[in-house]
Design a protein around this motif. Sequence first.
Motif, PDB file in Angstrom:
ATOM      1  N   ARG A 198      45.799  27.434  47.079  1.00 18.53           N
ATOM      2  CA  ARG A 198      44.496  26.766  47.062  1.00 18.53           C
ATOM      3  C   ARG A 198      43.465  27.544  47.857  1.00 18.53           C
ATOM      4  O   ARG A 198      42.262  27.326  47.701  1.00 18.53           O
ATOM      5  CB  ARG A 198      44.622  25.346  47.621  1.00 18.53           C
ATOM      6  N   GLU A 199      43.933  28.452  48.717  1.00 17.47           N
ATOM      7  CA  GLU A 199      43.026  29.270  49.530  1.00 17.47           C
ATOM      8  C   GLU A 199      42.700  30.607  48.861  1.00 17.47           C
ATOM      9  O   GLU A 199      41.988  31.427  49.440  1.00 17.47           O
ATOM     10  CB  GLU A 199      43.661  29.524  50.907  1.00 17.47           C
ATOM     11  N   THR A 200      43.236  30.828  47.666  1.00 18.21           N
ATOM     12  CA  THR A 200      43.028  32.094  46.980  1.00 18.21           C
ATOM     13  C   THR A 200      42.197  31.895  45.722  1.00 18.21           C
ATOM     14  O   THR A 200      42.056  30.779  45.212  1.00 18.21           O
ATOM     15  CB  THR A 200      44.372  32.740  46.595  1.00 18.21           C
ATOM     16  N   SER A 201      41.663  32.987  45.211  1.00 27.43           N
ATOM     17  CA  SER A 201      40.888  32.954  43.969  1.00 27.43           C
ATOM     18  C   SER A 201      41.828  32.861  42.769  1.00 27.43           C
ATOM     19  O   SER A 201      42.710  33.708  42.612  1.00 27.43           O
ATOM     20  CB  SER A 201      40.037  34.219  43.853  1.00 27.43           C
ATOM     21  N   PRO A 202      41.645  31.857  41.906  1.00 28.26           N
ATOM     22  CA  PRO A 202      42.495  31.766  40.712  1.00 28.26           C
ATOM     23  C   PRO A 202      42.426  33.008  39.841  1.00 28.26           C
ATOM     24  O   PRO A 202      43.451  33.485  39.334  1.00 28.26           O
ATOM     25  CB  PRO A 202      41.941  30.533  39.973  1.00 28.26           C
ATOM     26  N   ARG A 203      41.245  33.557  39.666  1.00 25.59           N
ATOM     27  CA  ARG A 203      41.094  34.732  38.820  1.00 25.59           C
ATOM     28  C   ARG A 203      41.726  35.961  39.475  1.00 25.59           C
ATOM     29  O   ARG A 203      42.342  36.785  38.810  1.00 25.59           O
ATOM     30  CB  ARG A 203      39.610  34.983  38.531  1.00 25.59           C
ATOM     31  N   ALA A 204      41.560  36.088  40.777  1.00 24.57           N
ATOM     32  CA  ALA A 204      42.138  37.246  41.474  1.00 24.57           C
ATOM     33  C   ALA A 204      43.662  37.218  41.416  1.00 24.57           C
ATOM     34  O   ALA A 204      44.296  38.262  41.206  1.00 24.57           O
ATOM     35  CB  ALA A 204      41.663  37.291  42.919  1.00 24.57           C
ATOM     36  N   THR A 205      44.267  36.050  41.604  1.00 21.47           N
ATOM     37  CA  THR A 205      45.731  35.978  41.545  1.00 21.47           C
ATOM     38  C   THR A 205      46.224  36.280  40.139  1.00 21.47           C
ATOM     39  O   THR A 205      47.258  36.937  39.959  1.00 21.47           O
ATOM     40  CB  THR A 205      46.239  34.598  41.992  1.00 21.47           C
ATOM     41  N   GLU A 206      45.477  35.815  39.131  1.00 18.54           N
ATOM     42  CA  GLU A 206      45.874  36.091  37.748  1.00 18.54           C
ATOM     43  C   GLU A 206      45.814  37.584  37.450  1.00 18.54           C
ATOM     44  O   GLU A 206      46.759  38.157  36.889  1.00 18.54           O
ATOM     45  CB  GLU A 206      44.970  35.322  36.784  1.00 18.54           C
ATOM     46  N   VAL A 207      44.724  38.228  37.852  1.00 17.75           N
ATOM     47  CA  VAL A 207      44.572  39.658  37.580  1.00 17.75           C
ATOM     48  C   VAL A 207      45.582  40.471  38.383  1.00 17.75           C
ATOM     49  O   VAL A 207      46.135  41.465  37.890  1.00 17.75           O
ATOM     50  CB  VAL A 207      43.129  40.111  37.856  1.00 17.75           C
ATOM     51  N   ALA A 208      45.860  40.059  39.615  1.00 15.38           N
ATOM     52  CA  ALA A 208      46.864  40.764  40.416  1.00 15.38           C
ATOM     53  C   ALA A 208      48.225  40.721  39.720  1.00 15.38           C
ATOM     54  O   ALA A 208      48.957  41.722  39.694  1.00 15.38           O
ATOM     55  CB  ALA A 208      46.957  40.141  41.800  1.00 15.38           C
ATOM     56  N   LYS A 209      48.554  39.569  39.133  1.00 13.13           N
ATOM     57  CA  LYS A 209      49.817  39.454  38.405  1.00 13.13           C
ATOM     58  C   LYS A 209      49.827  40.378  37.197  1.00 13.13           C
ATOM     59  O   LYS A 209      50.826  41.050  36.920  1.00 13.13           O
ATOM     60  CB  LYS A 209      50.036  38.000  37.986  1.00 13.13           C
ATOM     61  N   TYR A 210      48.722  40.435  36.478  1.00  9.81           N
ATOM     62  CA  TYR A 210      48.619  41.335  35.325  1.00  9.81           C
ATOM     63  C   TYR A 210      48.828  42.793  35.753  1.00  9.81           C
ATOM     64  O   TYR A 210      49.521  43.562  35.076  1.00  9.81           O
ATOM     65  CB  TYR A 210      47.253  41.214  34.669  1.00  9.81           C
ATOM     66  N   MET A 211      48.200  43.187  36.864  1.00 12.51           N
ATOM     67  CA  MET A 211      48.287  44.572  37.322  1.00 12.51           C
ATOM     68  C   MET A 211      49.725  44.932  37.701  1.00 12.51           C
ATOM     69  O   MET A 211      50.211  46.018  37.369  1.00 12.51           O
ATOM     70  CB  MET A 211      47.344  44.786  38.509  1.00 12.51           C
TER      71      MET A 211
END
Length: 256
Positions: A198-211
Amino acid sequence: MTASLDLEIVDGIATLSLNNPRRLNAFTPDMLAALDRHSVALDGDPAVRCVILRGEGERAFCAGADIKAWSVLSPFDFARDWVRGGHRIFDRLARLSKPTIAVIHAHAFGGGLELASCCDIRVMAPQATLALPETQVGIVPGWSGTQRLARLIPVPVLKEMAIFGRRIDAQRALSLGLVAEVADDPLDAARQIAAKLRETSPRATEVAKYMIHAATGEDRNAMIEALGSGMIAASDDKAEGVAAFAEKRKPAFPGS
């Protein structure tokens, strides 16, 4: 009681529960189909920040595939429907855009270990063990046990499990990096980890997973194109190209 795979969503955390405790949460065809449906629904739900996967009962997280379900299949149907179909469904879970956590509160064998391996991280109870016992019934791992697991643990350890039938305990799994944490209450530990999202950006975590998936080979081609397409979709060139197409004129790309 009918075997099922149940979904509950509370405060942005989705919990998928394997509910077939009398058969050690072994996967049935209906449970596989439910996993497929739930994965599709969760991937498209912007309110979901994390998915926790757990098993009911005290004896097993999941003992793999229900032998009564696959043993009656013809060789062709076994290969096409059970192995390839299950592989496709497990791949969908592995490639979910949401962070995923497997709660291994008890033994994870065969397809159960393969299922847990589809998640981003795993939390394990001290008394739980991991195994790939397929050769003991004359088959081999079929839902990525020899493929995805080979990216998660050293190949000699995987050979210990898949060829020699050796079990891995929680402390060894932790030392190998296969599990993120060993906890007396792994479900509570997983919920605490999920709450931090909840303290992180949803989009950033999604893109990090993709990378990371692009780097490790988990659906690499799609991940690379998803990242590239996301970048270009935010550009002025894309906006101009779409506008020019709609207005039936040549585009004047600004290069930005």
